[in-house]
Scaffold this active site. Structure first.
Site, short mmCIF file in Angstrom:
data_model
loop_
_atom_site.label_atom_id
_atom_site.label_comp_id
_atom_site.label_asym_id
_atom_site.label_seq_id
_atom_site.Cartn_x
_atom_site.Cartn_y
_atom_site.Cartn_z
N ASP A 45 -1.66 -5.57 -2.03
CA ASP A 45 -1.57 -4.68 -0.85
C ASP A 45 -2.82 -3.81 -0.76
OD1 ASP A 45 -0.94 -3.12 -3.08
OD2 ASP A 45 1.12 -2.77 -2.49
N ASP B 234 11.73 3.61 -4.46
CA ASP B 234 12.69 3.24 -3.39
C ASP B 234 12.94 1.73 -3.36
OD1 ASP B 234 10.32 2.28 -2.38
OD2 ASP B 234 10.39 3.41 -0.49
N HIS C 273 10.60 -0.63 -3.37
CA HIS C 273 9.62 -1.46 -2.67
C HIS C 273 8.87 -2.38 -3.61
CE1 HIS C 273 6.46 1.97 -2.96
NE2 HIS C 273 5.99 0.98 -3.67
N GLU D 203 8.56 -1.79 2.27
CA GLU D 203 9.52 -0.70 2.16
C GLU D 203 10.92 -1.19 2.53
OE1 GLU D 203 8.61 1.79 0.67
OE2 GLU D 203 7.01 2.98 1.58
#
Ligand code: GLP
Length: 255
Positions: free
Chosen positions: A65, A131, A133, A138
């Site tokens: 990413d 979270d 991810h 996400e």
């Protein structure tokens, strides 16, 4: 899925280097994550390169990413991070999605094509967000998604603020390999350390496969190695089974 629990991040890093070394020696295409989790792995790969003649000739690297809008030489662009932490020291050519492209969607399509042209990713190194991810996918990301622009959650921006002067300096937008892209890599290697990762790790490995926890998509891949330290494994119901399995790992079984 093979889940291995080690004492601390350094042991996780050393085991991860054991997993990657045969792929490196074979000249593989390696997917590279950034963040704190793979730090000890990259430390050990640099050490093996210097002390044990581990050569990266023939290997290629692809980033997982990238932030949108950071200058190419910004110290927190993931291209710069991976150059600093691994690529420059071992002579590895690494490509990433172009977060400064005028047309970000086209840049993502070009990135997918570049991965395909390289023959696909052999081993993909992954971390996990608090979270859940994976990459920068996400919660609510499609489980079939491809490389594309995404908007970060406030939680991820807060988590990553430690790398920037302030939370406001963390870019809002990113480019990330999609969950469908990640699933196409032949071997997935997830690293998670520290107590803050424990809830996300438990949800990803033992919860339902759901867009609410993007890392749960790992349950759909046929070849996943998960390396955890004790604090990151603390909420796993099956931790004892994983310890038993590791203690009885057959000598003929590779990674
Ligand atoms: C970051 C990155 C991910 C990384 C994850 C965990 O936001 N985009 O690729 O795996 O979140 O980061 P860390 O290892 O620093 O906890």
């Amino acid at each position: 899925m093979e889940v291995v629990i080690r004492a601390d991040p350094d042991e996780v890093g050393r085991t991860a280097a054991d997993v990657l070394e045969p792929a490196v020696r074979a000249g593989s295409v390696i997917g590279l994550a950034t963040g704190a989790s793979p730090g000890p792995l990259y430390d050990d790969l640099r050490r093996r390169h210097g002390e044990e003649d581990l050569g990266f000739a023939g290997c290629r690297g692809f980033l997982l990413d990238e932030y949108v809008g950071l200058a190419a030489d910004h110290p927190q662009s993931y291209a710069a991070v991976i150059r600093r932490e691994l690529a420059d020291a071992v002579g590895l050519a690494v490509e990433g999605p172009d977060g400064r492209a005028r047309d970000l969607v086209a840049a993502c399509e070009r990135y997918e094509a570049a991965i395909d042209a390289a023959g696909g990713i052999d081993v993909q190194v992954l971390g996990i967000g608090t979270d859940g991810h994976l990459g920068f996918n996400e919660p609510s990301s499609s489980l079939a998604s491809r490389t594309r622009p995404k908007t970060l959650t406030p939680q991820t921006r807060a988590d990553n603020a430690r790398y920037f002067a302030s939370r406001d300096d963390v870019p809002v937008h990113v480019l990330t390999q999609g969950l469908g892209t990640i699933l196409q890599a032949r071997h997935l290697l997830l690293l998670a350390t520290g107590p803050k990762k424990a809830p996300a790790v438990a949800a990803a490995l033992e919860g339902p496969v759901t867009t609410s926890c993007p890392a749960s998509v790992l349950q759909l891949h046929p070849h996943v190695t998960v390396l955890l330290d004790e604090p990151a494994a603390a909420e796993l119901q099956r931790a004892e089974y994983h310890r038993f399995t590791a203690a009885h790992k057959p000598s003929w079984q590779g990674w």
